[in-house]
Enzyme design. Structure first.
Site, PDB file in Angstrom:
ATOM      1  N   ARG A 154       0.827  -1.225   0.000  1.00  0.00           N
ATOM      2  CA  ARG A 154       0.000   0.000   0.000  1.00  0.00           C
ATOM      3  C   ARG A 154       0.851   1.260   0.000  1.00  0.00           C
ATOM      4  NH1 ARG A 154      -5.565  -1.192   1.588  1.00  0.00           N
ATOM      5  NH2 ARG A 154      -5.901  -2.821   0.087  1.00  0.00           N
ATOM      6  N   ARG A 198      -4.050   6.276   0.590  1.00  0.00           N
ATOM      7  CA  ARG A 198      -4.659   7.470   1.193  1.00  0.00           C
ATOM      8  C   ARG A 198      -3.772   8.233   2.153  1.00  0.00           C
ATOM      9  NH1 ARG A 198      -9.669   4.066   2.975  1.00  0.00           N
ATOM     10  NH2 ARG A 198      -7.930   2.605   2.921  1.00  0.00           N
ATOM     11  N   ARG A 255      -8.043  11.282  -5.830  1.00  0.00           N
ATOM     12  CA  ARG A 255      -9.259  10.516  -5.534  1.00  0.00           C
ATOM     13  C   ARG A 255     -10.456  11.422  -5.250  1.00  0.00           C
ATOM     14  NH1 ARG A 255     -12.008   7.804  -4.555  1.00  0.00           N
ATOM     15  NH2 ARG A 255     -11.970   6.249  -2.928  1.00  0.00           N
ATOM     16  N   ASP A 282      -6.371  -3.561  -7.767  1.00  0.00           N
ATOM     17  CA  ASP A 282      -6.943  -4.205  -6.592  1.00  0.00           C
ATOM     18  C   ASP A 282      -7.127  -5.683  -6.864  1.00  0.00           C
ATOM     19  OD1 ASP A 282      -8.210  -3.125  -3.897  1.00  0.00           O
ATOM     20  OD2 ASP A 282      -9.317  -4.895  -4.516  1.00  0.00           O
ATOM     21  N   TYR A 291     -14.121 -12.995  -0.076  1.00  0.00           N
ATOM     22  CA  TYR A 291     -14.889 -11.775  -0.394  1.00  0.00           C
ATOM     23  C   TYR A 291     -16.122 -12.084  -1.234  1.00  0.00           C
ATOM     24  CZ  TYR A 291     -11.356  -8.560   1.429  1.00  0.00           C
ATOM     25  OH  TYR A 291     -10.519  -7.858   2.253  1.00  0.00           O
TER      26      TYR A 291
HETATM   27  O1  CP3 Z   1       0.244   0.377  -3.355  1.00  0.00           O
HETATM   28  C1  CP3 Z   1      -0.240  -0.788  -3.429  1.00  0.00           C
HETATM   29  O2  CP3 Z   1      -0.115  -1.643  -2.531  1.00  0.00           O
HETATM   30  C2  CP3 Z   1      -0.915  -1.200  -4.715  1.00  0.00           C
HETATM   31  C3  CP3 Z   1      -2.316  -1.185  -4.757  1.00  0.00           C
HETATM   32  C4  CP3 Z   1      -3.182  -2.153  -3.985  1.00  0.00           C
HETATM   33  C5  CP3 Z   1      -4.468  -1.792  -3.534  1.00  0.00           C
HETATM   34  N1  CP3 Z   1      -5.090  -2.908  -3.060  1.00  0.00           N
HETATM   35  C6  CP3 Z   1      -5.015  -0.429  -3.602  1.00  0.00           C
HETATM   36  C7  CP3 Z   1      -6.141  -0.060  -2.730  1.00  0.00           C
HETATM   37  C8  CP3 Z   1      -3.001  -3.505  -3.681  1.00  0.00           C
HETATM   38  C9  CP3 Z   1      -1.772  -4.379  -3.875  1.00  0.00           C
HETATM   39  C10 CP3 Z   1      -4.233  -3.972  -3.110  1.00  0.00           C
HETATM   40  C11 CP3 Z   1      -4.478  -5.362  -2.725  1.00  0.00           C
HETATM   41  C12 CP3 Z   1      -5.655  -5.692  -1.921  1.00  0.00           C
HETATM   42  N2  CP3 Z   1      -6.951  -5.230  -2.081  1.00  0.00           N
HETATM   43  C13 CP3 Z   1      -5.667  -6.657  -0.887  1.00  0.00           C
HETATM   44  C14 CP3 Z   1      -4.489  -7.492  -0.464  1.00  0.00           C
HETATM   45  C15 CP3 Z   1      -3.584  -6.713   0.423  1.00  0.00           C
HETATM   46  C16 CP3 Z   1      -4.117  -6.497   1.799  1.00  0.00           C
HETATM   47  O3  CP3 Z   1      -4.284  -5.323   2.153  1.00  0.00           O
HETATM   48  O4  CP3 Z   1      -4.330  -7.478   2.523  1.00  0.00           O
HETATM   49  C17 CP3 Z   1      -6.985  -6.717  -0.377  1.00  0.00           C
HETATM   50  C18 CP3 Z   1      -7.469  -7.600   0.748  1.00  0.00           C
HETATM   51  C19 CP3 Z   1      -7.779  -5.821  -1.143  1.00  0.00           C
HETATM   52  C20 CP3 Z   1      -9.224  -5.548  -1.019  1.00  0.00           C
HETATM   53  C21 CP3 Z   1      -9.464  -4.164  -0.620  1.00  0.00           C
HETATM   54  N3  CP3 Z   1      -9.311  -3.073  -1.446  1.00  0.00           N
HETATM   55  C22 CP3 Z   1      -9.860  -3.686   0.644  1.00  0.00           C
HETATM   56  C23 CP3 Z   1     -10.130  -4.552   1.850  1.00  0.00           C
HETATM   57  C24 CP3 Z   1      -9.944  -2.283   0.558  1.00  0.00           C
HETATM   58  C25 CP3 Z   1     -10.397  -1.321   1.609  1.00  0.00           C
HETATM   59  C26 CP3 Z   1      -9.199  -0.941   2.378  1.00  0.00           C
HETATM   60  C27 CP3 Z   1      -9.465   0.182   3.313  1.00  0.00           C
HETATM   61  O5  CP3 Z   1      -8.541   0.385   4.120  1.00  0.00           O
HETATM   62  O6  CP3 Z   1     -10.494   0.860   3.243  1.00  0.00           O
HETATM   63  C28 CP3 Z   1      -9.552  -1.929  -0.744  1.00  0.00           C
HETATM   64  C29 CP3 Z   1      -9.444  -0.551  -1.285  1.00  0.00           C
HETATM   65  C30 CP3 Z   1      -8.116  -0.078  -1.694  1.00  0.00           C
HETATM   66  N4  CP3 Z   1      -7.278  -0.796  -2.481  1.00  0.00           N
HETATM   67  C31 CP3 Z   1      -7.527   1.185  -1.394  1.00  0.00           C
HETATM   68  C32 CP3 Z   1      -6.293   1.201  -2.047  1.00  0.00           C
HETATM   69  C33 CP3 Z   1      -5.302   2.342  -2.085  1.00  0.00           C
HETATM   70  C34 CP3 Z   1      -8.157   2.304  -0.574  1.00  0.00           C
HETATM   71  C35 CP3 Z   1      -9.415   2.734  -1.214  1.00  0.00           C
HETATM   72  C36 CP3 Z   1      -9.583   4.188  -1.573  1.00  0.00           C
HETATM   73  O7  CP3 Z   1      -8.717   4.846  -2.173  1.00  0.00           O
HETATM   74  O8  CP3 Z   1     -10.690   4.662  -1.306  1.00  0.00           O
END
Ligand code: CP3
Length: 353
Positions: free
Chosen positions: A30, A34, A43, A79, A156
């Site tokens: 990540r 954010r 965003r 994602d 999921y």
């Molecule tokens: O910089 C990076 O790591 C690359 C981008 C990336 C994102 N998601 C962007 C993202 C990667 C590698 C992921 C993988 C991902 N997505 C995982 C596996 C990694 C982990 O965290 O365990 C999972 C479980 C997801 C599913 C997912 N996507 C969730 C649970 C959420 C909500 C997270 C939250 O904290 O609210 C997301 C959204 C998401 N994916 C965001 C980002 C930057 C935040 C959403 C936003 O910008 O509004």
């Protein structure tokens, strides 16, 4: 396949192969997200999945953290839930709440709603983002591609969103093992194709995220997660042997020894395991990645430095990729992220011989 400029920083690739390195490479799960004001600004005008689906925007967000910090890798902004979308499920990202599936898989009959996609067509936007980012990086650092693991995606798809226990999805494993295997197997086929397509588009390393491995008992993990992780590691490895593969199965300590023999070059660790114990369990068969507690970044920079150096010492200089034990949080301070990255850069290993 496209021609790309030569790679100038291959620390990550060498560490993944357990070759000697001048310095431990570092990237952060990540690292785009954010906690960066420039990400929040972008965003403000764009929905999450619109950023993901627009290669120019995904490229821009991927590069944001690299403009700030001397990171040794980029990870493509996307994602794991793009794969359930490609199979035909609707997924929304609700601000402040996370992913939401309006029509999750409720019964076995719902499996009929899933279709096997043409991966290079349905996920073309991510492949294009990879190629575009790889060109924009101009060889500065390697680009990491990724996907979710079959179990985490199933979790999921059945649960319909995040959960503490994933009880509904685990209910499937206990009540409907055959249908569960069918779903996991379909996901595996698609994920193997997807990772190979990402490599062909320009990904130089790939990581599989099994973020919810930790809700499974060792038995369930060995039955419903590990065999599919292994199939991905081995099949992608056979098809594209030159590209290192990382597996991150959060909470799967009980199965670390098996994970070290599942067709991956690197095993990612969360912060709840001691690096020395992880080395013992994996016996030098793989490189290790991790594993500073993300919450350690709430400490003062001087403390972050000390904890990071202690972690580097515990892993040793060979076969280690520095990272956190999970992703950055939205309220992390970018200056503290910098302290972590710089601490990896300025670490001088204690002589071991
Ligand atoms: O910089 C990076 O790591 C690359 C981008 C990336 C994102 N998601 C962007 C993202 C990667 C590698 C992921 C993988 C991902 N997505 C995982 C596996 C990694 C982990 O965290 O365990 C999972 C479980 C997801 C599913 C997912 N996507 C969730 C649970 C959420 C909500 C997270 C939250 O904290 O609210 C997301 C959204 C998401 N994916 C965001 C980002 C930057 C935040 C959403 C936003 O910008 O509004």
């Amino acid at each position: 396949m496209t021609d790309f400029p030569p790679l100038q920083n291959d620390l990550l690739l060498r560490a993944a192969r357990r070759e000697p390195v001048e310095r431990t490479p570092v990237w952060i799960m990540r690292q785009a997200g954010r906690y960066l004001p420039e990400y929040r600004a972008l965003r403000a005008d764009e929905a999450f999945f619109d950023v993901v689906r627009t290669p120019e925007l995904a490229t821009e967000v991927t590069l944001q953290p690299l403009r700030r910090f001397p990171l040794d890798a980029a990870i493509i902004f996307s994602d794991i839930l793009v794969v359930p979308q490609a199979l035909g499920l609707r997924v929304e990202m609700i601000p402040g709440r996370g992913p939401y599936f309006p029509d999750p898989l409720r019964t076995v009959e719902d499996l009929r709603r899933l279709r096997r996609p043409d991966v290079r067509e349905a996920l073309r936007y991510m492949l294009e983002a990879i190629t575009m980012t790889r060109k924009a990086l101009a060889g500065r650092v390697p680009l990491i591609g990724f996907c979710g693991a079959p179990w985490t995606l199933m979790a999921y798809m059945v649960e319909g969103g995040g959960s503490k226990t994933f009880a509904r999805a685990k209910g499937w494993l206990y009540r409907q093992p055959e249908a569960s295997h069918r779903l996991l197997s379909l996901l595996t086929d698609v994920l193997v194709e997807f990772l190979i397509a990402q490599i062909d588009a320009g990904a130089q390393v790939v990581q599989v995220f099994d973020s919810w491995a930790g809700v499974l008992s060792p038995d369930l993990f060995r039955t419903f997660a590990l065999p599919y992780l292994r199939r991905i590691g081995e099949e992608v490895g056979k098809a594209r042997p030159e590209v290192p593969r990382i597996v991150f199965a959060r909470g799967a300590h009980a199965s670390l020894a098996e994970l070290a023999e599942a067709g991956y070059d690197v095993v990612g660790l969360d912060w709840t395991i001691d690096p020395r114990q992880a080395r013992e369990l994996t016996g030098g068969r793989v490189a290790l990645q991790g594993n500073l507690d993300p919450c350690a970044l709430y400490a003062e920079p001087e403390t972050i430095r000390r904890l990071t150096h202690r972690m580097l010492e515990a892993f040793g200089p060979r076969g280690h990729i520095a990272n956190l034990g999970h992703g950055l949080h939205p309220d992390h301070n970018p200056d503290h992220v910098r302290a972590f990255v710089e601490a990896v850069h300025d670490y001088v290993p204690v002589a071991s011989e």
